[in-house]
Scaffold this motif. Sequence first.
Motif, PDB file in Angstrom:
ATOM      1  N   ASP A  25       0.801  -1.228   0.000  1.00  0.00           N
ATOM      2  CA  ASP A  25       0.000   0.000   0.000  1.00  0.00           C
ATOM      3  C   ASP A  25       0.838   1.285   0.000  1.00  0.00           C
ATOM      4  N   GLU A  26       2.150   1.188  -0.150  1.00  0.00           N
ATOM      5  CA  GLU A  26       2.986   2.395  -0.127  1.00  0.00           C
ATOM      6  C   GLU A  26       2.824   3.170  -1.443  1.00  0.00           C
ATOM      7  N   PRO A  27       2.540   4.484  -1.357  1.00  0.00           N
ATOM      8  CA  PRO A  27       2.414   5.291  -2.568  1.00  0.00           C
ATOM      9  C   PRO A  27       3.712   5.275  -3.386  1.00  0.00           C
ATOM     10  N   GLY A  28       3.581   5.155  -4.684  1.00  0.00           N
ATOM     11  CA  GLY A  28       4.734   5.176  -5.576  1.00  0.00           C
ATOM     12  C   GLY A  28       5.487   3.865  -5.647  1.00  0.00           C
ATOM     13  N   ARG A  29       4.940   2.817  -5.067  1.00  0.00           N
ATOM     14  CA  ARG A  29       5.609   1.516  -5.027  1.00  0.00           C
ATOM     15  C   ARG A  29       5.731   0.936  -6.424  1.00  0.00           C
ATOM     16  N   ASP A  30       6.920   0.385  -6.719  1.00  0.00           N
ATOM     17  CA  ASP A  30       7.142  -0.353  -7.971  1.00  0.00           C
ATOM     18  C   ASP A  30       6.952  -1.836  -7.707  1.00  0.00           C
ATOM     19  N   GLU A  31       6.619  -2.587  -8.728  1.00  0.00           N
ATOM     20  CA  GLU A  31       6.344  -4.015  -8.581  1.00  0.00           C
ATOM     21  C   GLU A  31       7.543  -4.826  -8.074  1.00  0.00           C
ATOM     22  N   ASP A  32       8.767  -4.348  -8.331  1.00  0.00           N
ATOM     23  CA  ASP A  32       9.948  -5.120  -7.931  1.00  0.00           C
ATOM     24  C   ASP A  32      10.426  -4.802  -6.509  1.00  0.00           C
ATOM     25  N   GLU A  33       9.675  -4.011  -5.770  1.00  0.00           N
ATOM     26  CA  GLU A  33      10.070  -3.623  -4.416  1.00  0.00           C
ATOM     27  C   GLU A  33       9.508  -4.602  -3.387  1.00  0.00           C
ATOM     28  N   VAL A  34      10.098  -5.767  -3.339  1.00  0.00           N
ATOM     29  CA  VAL A  34       9.646  -6.812  -2.425  1.00  0.00           C
ATOM     30  C   VAL A  34       9.947  -6.386  -0.991  1.00  0.00           C
ATOM     31  N   TYR A  35       8.944  -6.454  -0.167  1.00  0.00           N
ATOM     32  CA  TYR A  35       9.054  -6.049   1.241  1.00  0.00           C
ATOM     33  C   TYR A  35       9.642  -7.216   2.028  1.00  0.00           C
ATOM     34  N   HIS A  36      10.825  -7.021   2.635  1.00  0.00           N
ATOM     35  CA  HIS A  36      11.488  -8.107   3.352  1.00  0.00           C
ATOM     36  C   HIS A  36      12.385  -7.553   4.455  1.00  0.00           C
ATOM     37  N   LEU A  37      12.593  -8.362   5.463  1.00  0.00           N
ATOM     38  CA  LEU A  37      13.405  -7.966   6.606  1.00  0.00           C
ATOM     39  C   LEU A  37      14.885  -8.122   6.256  1.00  0.00           C
ATOM     40  N   VAL A  38      15.661  -7.070   6.512  1.00  0.00           N
ATOM     41  CA  VAL A  38      17.101  -7.066   6.243  1.00  0.00           C
ATOM     42  C   VAL A  38      17.810  -6.650   7.520  1.00  0.00           C
ATOM     43  N   THR A  39      18.934  -7.287   7.801  1.00  0.00           N
ATOM     44  CA  THR A  39      19.738  -6.909   8.953  1.00  0.00           C
ATOM     45  C   THR A  39      21.038  -6.281   8.484  1.00  0.00           C
ATOM     46  N   ILE A  40      21.275  -5.061   8.926  1.00  0.00           N
ATOM     47  CA  ILE A  40      22.564  -4.392   8.702  1.00  0.00           C
ATOM     48  C   ILE A  40      23.426  -4.828   9.876  1.00  0.00           C
ATOM     49  N   GLU A  41      24.467  -5.594   9.611  1.00  0.00           N
ATOM     50  CA  GLU A  41      25.237  -6.230  10.685  1.00  0.00           C
ATOM     51  C   GLU A  41      26.443  -5.427  11.148  1.00  0.00           C
ATOM     52  N   HIS A  42      26.564  -4.216  10.693  1.00  0.00           N
ATOM     53  CA  HIS A  42      27.726  -3.388  11.032  1.00  0.00           C
ATOM     54  C   HIS A  42      27.295  -1.924  11.088  1.00  0.00           C
ATOM     55  N   ASP A  43      27.950  -1.147  11.924  1.00  0.00           N
ATOM     56  CA  ASP A  43      27.728   0.298  11.914  1.00  0.00           C
ATOM     57  C   ASP A  43      28.387   0.866  10.664  1.00  0.00           C
ATOM     58  N   PHE A  44      27.868   1.977  10.144  1.00  0.00           N
ATOM     59  CA  PHE A  44      28.496   2.610   8.984  1.00  0.00           C
ATOM     60  C   PHE A  44      28.260   4.114   9.027  1.00  0.00           C
ATOM     61  N   LEU A  45      29.135   4.829   8.366  1.00  0.00           N
ATOM     62  CA  LEU A  45      29.020   6.284   8.231  1.00  0.00           C
ATOM     63  C   LEU A  45      28.554   6.609   6.828  1.00  0.00           C
ATOM     64  N   LEU A  46      27.738   7.638   6.702  1.00  0.00           N
ATOM     65  CA  LEU A  46      27.288   8.105   5.401  1.00  0.00           C
ATOM     66  C   LEU A  46      27.379   9.622   5.390  1.00  0.00           C
ATOM     67  N   GLN A  47      27.948  10.149   4.320  1.00  0.00           N
ATOM     68  CA  GLN A  47      28.074  11.601   4.203  1.00  0.00           C
ATOM     69  C   GLN A  47      26.682  12.213   4.134  1.00  0.00           C
ATOM     70  N   THR A  48      26.518  13.375   4.743  1.00  0.00           N
ATOM     71  CA  THR A  48      25.191  13.994   4.852  1.00  0.00           C
ATOM     72  C   THR A  48      24.704  14.637   3.567  1.00  0.00           C
ATOM     73  N   ALA A  49      25.566  14.792   2.586  1.00  0.00           N
ATOM     74  CA  ALA A  49      25.171  15.411   1.320  1.00  0.00           C
ATOM     75  C   ALA A  49      25.983  14.783   0.191  1.00  0.00           C
ATOM     76  N   GLU A  50      25.559  15.069  -1.015  1.00  0.00           N
ATOM     77  CA  GLU A  50      26.281  14.574  -2.176  1.00  0.00           C
ATOM     78  C   GLU A  50      27.716  15.097  -2.159  1.00  0.00           C
ATOM     79  N   VAL A  51      28.608  14.405  -2.870  1.00  0.00           N
ATOM     80  CA  VAL A  51      29.979  14.883  -3.028  1.00  0.00           C
ATOM     81  C   VAL A  51      29.923  16.198  -3.800  1.00  0.00           C
TER      82      VAL A  51
END
Length: 148
Positions: A25-51
Amino acid sequence: MCSATGQCGFVLFQSDAFWMGSPLDEPGRDEDEVYHLVTIEHDFLLQTAEVTRAQWEELMNTRPWSSRCVGETCPVETVNWLEAAAFANALSVSEGLPECYHLADCNGELPGDDYECATVEAVGVACDGYRLPTEAEWEYAARSGGLE
């Protein structure tokens, strides 16, 4: 946010499980967006803006952009995945960190100028240098609201 000189901060994301993809029921959903549980097993850093243009030009000495955006804090554009990986490697080297990508048999052009390599090997998420986020990391960060 990036500063006036084009320097950006980073956000730490803690390891966790989340629902990746989209519920039916998510607006804008594409057919290939299978809803599934994922575990991120590590901490990570992400830059707050584009390069930014300033960041790229300082490390790579090329100017891969063509938009009407004016200024050094505008994002880099028109780079391919290999060029982004080469930038991550250059940033790692500049800070004394290991490269996260092994790029070989490259066409000799500078990254940002239609760079291509015949062989690419990613070290993986355990790499201590700079790397591109995985699809799961990107969605986890985007859905968390931590980059707003």
